[in-house]
Design a protein around this motif. Structure first.
Motif, PDB file in Angstrom:
ATOM      1  N   ALA A  87       4.302   8.988 -11.181  1.00 23.11           N
ATOM      2  CA  ALA A  87       5.499   9.321 -10.415  1.00 23.11           C
ATOM      3  C   ALA A  87       5.755   8.354  -9.266  1.00 23.11           C
ATOM      4  N   CYS A  88       4.737   7.596  -8.856  1.00 19.37           N
ATOM      5  CA  CYS A  88       4.917   6.655  -7.738  1.00 19.37           C
ATOM      6  C   CYS A  88       5.541   5.360  -8.251  1.00 19.37           C
ATOM      7  N   PRO A  89       6.705   4.967  -7.707  1.00 21.32           N
ATOM      8  CA  PRO A  89       7.335   3.742  -8.194  1.00 21.32           C
ATOM      9  C   PRO A  89       6.643   2.470  -7.711  1.00 21.32           C
ATOM     10  N   TYR A  90       5.775   2.592  -6.694  1.00 22.36           N
ATOM     11  CA  TYR A  90       5.248   1.400  -6.032  1.00 22.36           C
ATOM     12  C   TYR A  90       3.851   0.997  -6.485  1.00 22.36           C
ATOM     13  N   GLY A  91       3.259   1.759  -7.379  1.00 19.91           N
ATOM     14  CA  GLY A  91       1.902   1.424  -7.799  1.00 19.91           C
ATOM     15  C   GLY A  91       0.902   1.609  -6.679  1.00 19.91           C
ATOM     16  N   ALA A  92       1.103   2.647  -5.857  1.00 21.69           N
ATOM     17  CA  ALA A  92       0.249   2.836  -4.689  1.00 21.69           C
ATOM     18  C   ALA A  92      -0.945   3.737  -4.976  1.00 21.69           C
ATOM     19  N   ARG A  93      -1.006   4.299  -6.177  1.00 21.21           N
ATOM     20  CA  ARG A  93      -2.124   5.195  -6.501  1.00 21.21           C
ATOM     21  C   ARG A  93      -2.902   4.619  -7.667  1.00 21.21           C
ATOM     22  N   GLU A  94      -4.225   4.653  -7.549  1.00 16.98           N
ATOM     23  CA  GLU A  94      -5.055   4.151  -8.635  1.00 16.98           C
ATOM     24  C   GLU A  94      -6.151   5.156  -8.927  1.00 16.98           C
ATOM     25  N   SER A 136       0.881  -1.168   0.000  1.00 13.32           N
ATOM     26  CA  SER A 136       0.000   0.000   0.000  1.00 13.32           C
ATOM     27  C   SER A 136       0.921   1.221   0.000  1.00 13.32           C
ATOM     28  N   CYS A 137       0.368   2.428   0.060  1.00 10.18           N
ATOM     29  CA  CYS A 137       1.216   3.627   0.012  1.00 10.18           C
ATOM     30  C   CYS A 137       2.218   3.607   1.156  1.00 10.18           C
ATOM     31  N   LEU A 138       3.468   3.991   0.865  1.00 14.28           N
ATOM     32  CA  LEU A 138       4.519   3.966   1.887  1.00 14.28           C
ATOM     33  C   LEU A 138       4.706   5.332   2.543  1.00 14.28           C
ATOM     34  N   HIS A 139       3.846   6.280   2.214  1.00 13.64           N
ATOM     35  CA  HIS A 139       3.855   7.630   2.813  1.00 13.64           C
ATOM     36  C   HIS A 139       5.253   8.235   2.838  1.00 13.64           C
ATOM     37  N   CYS A 140       5.904   8.173   1.658  1.00 14.31           N
ATOM     38  CA  CYS A 140       7.302   8.575   1.482  1.00 14.31           C
ATOM     39  C   CYS A 140       7.588   9.983   2.017  1.00 14.31           C
ATOM     40  N   GLU A 141       8.789  10.139   2.597  1.00 19.59           N
ATOM     41  CA  GLU A 141       9.215  11.469   3.044  1.00 19.59           C
ATOM     42  C   GLU A 141       9.483  12.366   1.847  1.00 19.59           C
ATOM     43  N   PRO A 152       7.495  11.719  -4.585  1.00 20.24           N
ATOM     44  CA  PRO A 152       7.465  12.311  -5.915  1.00 20.24           C
ATOM     45  C   PRO A 152       6.045  12.527  -6.418  1.00 20.24           C
ATOM     46  N   CYS A 153       5.091  11.757  -5.876  1.00 22.40           N
ATOM     47  CA  CYS A 153       3.697  11.887  -6.297  1.00 22.40           C
ATOM     48  C   CYS A 153       3.124  13.247  -5.917  1.00 22.40           C
ATOM     49  N   VAL A 154       3.649  13.832  -4.844  1.00 23.07           N
ATOM     50  CA  VAL A 154       3.119  15.115  -4.368  1.00 23.07           C
ATOM     51  C   VAL A 154       3.641  16.269  -5.221  1.00 23.07           C
TER      52      VAL A 154
HETATM   53  S1  SF4 Z   1       1.865   7.289  -3.500  1.00 26.42           S
HETATM   54 FE1  SF4 Z   1       3.792   6.219  -3.890  1.00 26.42          FE
HETATM   55  S2  SF4 Z   1       5.393   7.807  -4.009  1.00 26.42           S
HETATM   56 FE2  SF4 Z   1       3.555   8.729  -3.075  1.00 26.42          FE
HETATM   57  S3  SF4 Z   1       3.931   8.540  -0.879  1.00 26.42           S
HETATM   58 FE3  SF4 Z   1       2.720   6.741  -1.493  1.00 26.42          FE
HETATM   59  S4  SF4 Z   1       4.242   5.153  -1.981  1.00 26.42           S
HETATM   60 FE4  SF4 Z   1       5.344   7.112  -1.874  1.00 26.42          FE
END
Ligand code: SF4
Ligand code: SF4
Ligand code: SF4
Lengths: 252, 292
Positions: free
Chosen positions: A124-131, A81-86, A89-91
Motif C-alpha cells: 500500500a505504500c507508494p514510496y517503498g518505505a517498508r521492507e 525514507s518513510c514520509l510519515h503520511c497524514e 494507506p499502509c496503516v
Molecule cells: S510507510 Fe509509506 S505510506 Fe506509510 S507513512 Fe511511510 S511513506 Fe507514507
C-alpha cells in the motif's frame, strides 16, 4: 488500531534538501547502524559477503539525472525514507493493528509482536518505505528514531534522528510541521518544499526541497574576453602562405 | 508484482470453492444425503485448501488470529471474518442436507451471501491499492465475482447458467486486460511526480541505491515480456472460456464435463498468474522500471 487519527498534536517529520545532498550515503549507514542496535528486530543482511548481498534498509539514497530543455543535465541525489503520511494507506490496510499512527506526534510505527508478516502495508505504500525483514519476517520501517528523539539518556544534541545527526551536508532536518515557527516549517515555506506523488493522496509529512537554480557559466566567466582568438584573418607572411597554399591542388 | 504461487493458488481455489458454496446455498443442485456430502467435501477442500495456501505466505502464521481484529479499516481483516463466517454457516446448512435430508433455505441464503462476500473482500484487498493502478478499479471485484459464480456453476453442474455466466466473465476478462494495459499511464503517477523533479526537465534514473537486489525489487519490480503475456492471455482465455463453452454446447457426457471443469480451473490459474505478474506497482518507478 489501524484507523487513522483525525489529527495529531504534533507532526514530526523530516525536510530533505535535494539541493545540498551530496549522495554520500552516510544517512543510510547511520540509520542501519542505529536501528540494528536499538529498538525492534535488527535489520538483517542476507549473503552479506557473498556474490549477491541483500539486506533490510529503512533509508535508501537514489540518484537521478535531470535533463532540462537547454543546457547541462543536473545530478540529483535523492534520499528516501518513510514520509510519515497524514493519510497513511499502509496503516489502514493492516489486518492486525500492528501498524499505527501515533496521536501525539504523528509517527507511523509497527508493533512487531503483532505483525503477521502479510506484507500488505508494503504493497500500500507508494514510496517503498517498508521492507519485510527476511530473517525476522516482520515489517520494518523508519521509526523517525523514536528511541532517540525523546531519549533523555542521550546528550541533547543527539536527540534527533540518526540520519539527521550524521548528515555531513546538513541535507536532513528534523522538526514539528504543526508549528508554523519551527525550523522545518520555515524551510519548507522559504524553499518551496514539495510532496512526493501528491496524486496518491497520502499527504506526506516529510517535505523535499527542490534543487536551486545553478549559476550559469556566462554569469561568472570573467576570463572569457581574454580568450578571444588573437587574429581572425592571417596577415603578412602568414597571409601570403595561407593564400599560396590555397591555390595548390587540394588546398581548398 | 511478484506472482507468489501461494497467493495465486489461494485466490483460484478458494474463489471456485466459494463459488460452489454459493450455488449449493441457493439450492442448485438441490442435493441431499450422500451426494450433498460429496459436493460439500469438494467445496470445502477448495475453499479451505486455498485459505491454508494463503496462510503459508505469512511471515508469522502463528499470530493469524490477530488478523480478525481490524475489520473497521482493513479489507484483509474483513476477508478473514467473512471466510470463517461463510464456512461456519455453510457447515450448518450442509449438516441439514447431509444428515437430516432437509434444506434450511434461509441459512443457505445467508451462507451464499457470505461466500460471495468472501470473494468480494478478497478482490477489495487488491482494488483498494492506489499504488497498483491496474487493480485500482471497479472491474477488479466485478471480475473476481464473475469468475467465482461461473466457476461455481460449472462445478455445480448448472450448465445453462454456467454458459451465460462464462460468456459474461469472458467479456469482463477482455475489458480488464484492455483497460489494465493503459492504467499506469493514465494514473498520472510517473517518475516526474515520484521525484517532484519533473518541472526541471526529463528525469532519468542515474544510480540505484544499492548494487544488489532488495525486498522492494523482488516484491514489486517483476516484469513479464509483452510477447509472453499475450501468449499466456490466449492460453488462459481458451482454457477458461472457449473450451468449457464448447463442451457445454455438446450433448452431456460425464467425462467431458470433467474436462470442462479442469480446463476452466487451469485457465483461471493462468489468468490469476497474469493478474499479479502484469500488475505494475508505482514504487518500480523509483528504480527505473517502465520509465519513459
Ligand atoms: S510507510 Fe509509506 S505510506 Fe506509510 S507513512 Fe511511510 S511513506 Fe507514507
Ligand atoms: S505486514 Fe505486519 S504491519 Fe504490515 S499489514 Fe501485515 S500485519 Fe500489518
Ligand atoms: S529517522 Fe531514523 S529510522 Fe528514519 S531514516 Fe532517519 S535514521 Fe532511519
Amino acid at each position: 488500531m489501524t484507523t487513522l487519527p483525525t489529527s495529531t498534536q504534533k507532526k514530526l517529520g523530516l525536510v530533505i534538501d535535494l539541493d545540498t545532498c551530496v549522495g554520500c550515503h552516510a544517512c543510510v549507514v547511520s540509520c542501519k547502524g542505529w536501528n540494528t542496535e536499538n529498538y525492534g528486530a535488527p535489520l538483517s543482511d542476507q549473503d552479506p559477503y557473498g556474490a549477491v548481498p541483500s539486506g533490510t534498509f529503512l533509508n535508501r539514497v537514489h540518484s537521478y539525472e535531470v535533463q532540462p530543455e537547454q543546457g547541462q543535465a543536473a545530478l540529483v541525489h535523492f534520499p528516501k525514507s518513510c514520509l510519515h503520511c497524514e493519510d497513511a494507506p499502509c496503516v489502514t490496510v493492516c489486518p492486525t493493528g500492528a501498524s499505527y499512527k501515533r496521536v501525539e506526534d504523528g509517527i507511523v510505527l509497527v508493533n512487531e509482536s503483532d505483525c503477521i508478516g502479510c506484507g500488505l502495508c508494503a504493497w500500500a505504500c507508494p514510496y517503498g518505505a517498508r521492507e519485510m525483514d527476511a530473517e525476522e519476517k516482520v515489517m520494518k520501517k523508519c521509526t523517525l528514531c523514536v528511541d532517540r528523539i525523546y531519549n533523555e539518556n542521550l546528550p541533547e544534541v543527539d536527540r534527533v534522528p540518526a540520519c539527521v545527526r550524521t548528515c555531513p551536508a546538513g541535507a536532513r532536518h528534523f522538526g514539528d510541521f504543526a508549528d508554523p515557527e519551527s525550523n522545518v516549517s520555515i524551510l519548507t515555506a522559504e524553499r518551496g518544499g514539495m510532496d512526493l506523488m501528491p496524486e496518491q493522496g497520502t499527504k506526506p509529512v516529510n517535505k523535499y526541497l527542490p534543487p536551486r537554480e545553478r549559476d550559469r557559466s556566462e554569469d561568472v566567466d570573467i576570463l572569457a574576453p581574454f580568450l578571444d582568438p588573437v587574429a581572425s584573418e592571417p596577415k603578412g607572411f602568414m597571409g601570403w602562405l595561407d593564400k599560396a597554399l590555397s591555390t595548390m591542388p587540394g588546398g581548398q | 508484482m511478484h506472482p507468489a504461487p501461494s497467493v495465486i493458488i489461494f485466490s483460484t481455489m478458494s474463489g471456485i470453492g466459494f463459488g460452489l458454496l454459493v450455488w449449493l446455498g441457493l439450492g442448485h443442485p438441490g442435493v441431499t444425503g450422500f451426494s450433498a456430502f460429496v459436493f460439500f467435501v469438494v467445496a470445502y477442500l477448495l475453499a479451505v485448501g486455498g485459505l491454508i495456501a494463503s496462510a503459508t505466505h505469512l511471515g508469522h502464521p502463528e499470530r493469524a488470529l490477530k488478523a480478525f481484529t481490524q475489520w473497521r479499516s482493513s479489507w484483509l481483516s474483513r476477508e478473514g471474518i467473512c471466510a470463517v463466517a461463510a464456512l461456519i454457516v455453510m457447515a450448518i446448512y450442509g449438516m441439514g442436507l447431509v444428515f437430516f435430508g432437509s434444506r434450511w433455505g434461509f441459512i443457505g441464503l445467508i451462507g451464499a451471501v457470505l461466500s460471495l462476500g468472501t470473494v468480494f473482500t478478497t478482490a477489495m484487498i487488491y482494488t483498494q491499492l492506489k499504488t497498483v493502478p491496474r487493480w485500482n478499479h471497479y472491474t477488479t471485484p466485478a471480475m473476481f465475482l464473475a469468475f467465482c459464480v461461473s466457476g461455481g456453476a460449472l462445478l455445480a453442474g448448472q450448465w445453462s447458467e454456467a454458459f451465460w455466466l462464462l460468456l459474461l466473465t469472458a467479456a469482463l476478462q477482455v475489458l480488464v486486460w484492455v483497460r489494465g494495459d493503459t492504467a499506469l499511464a493514465q494514473s498520472g503517477t510517473n517518475l516526474a511526480t515520484a521525484t517532484g523533479l519533473g518541472n526541471m526537465g526529463g528525469v532519468r534514473p542515474f544510480e540505484a541505491p544499492h548494487t544488489g537486489p532488495n525486498y522492494l525489487l523482488r516484491e514489486f519490480a517483476f516484469q513479464i515480456g509483452r510477447k509472453h503475456a499475450q501468449t499466456l492471455r490466449i492460453i488462459a482465455f481458451v482454457l477458461a472460456f472457449v473450451l468449457p463453452l464448447l463442451i457445454i454446447l455438446l450433448p452431456f457426457n460425464h467425462f467431458l464435463a470433467g474436462v470442462a471443469v479442469i480446463s476452466h480451473i487451469a485457465g483461471v490459474f493462468a489468468s490469476r498468474w497474469l493478474f499479479f505478474a502484469q500488475a505494475e506497482h508505482v514504487v518500480g518507478l523509483y528504480y527505473g522500471a517502465r520509465s519513459v
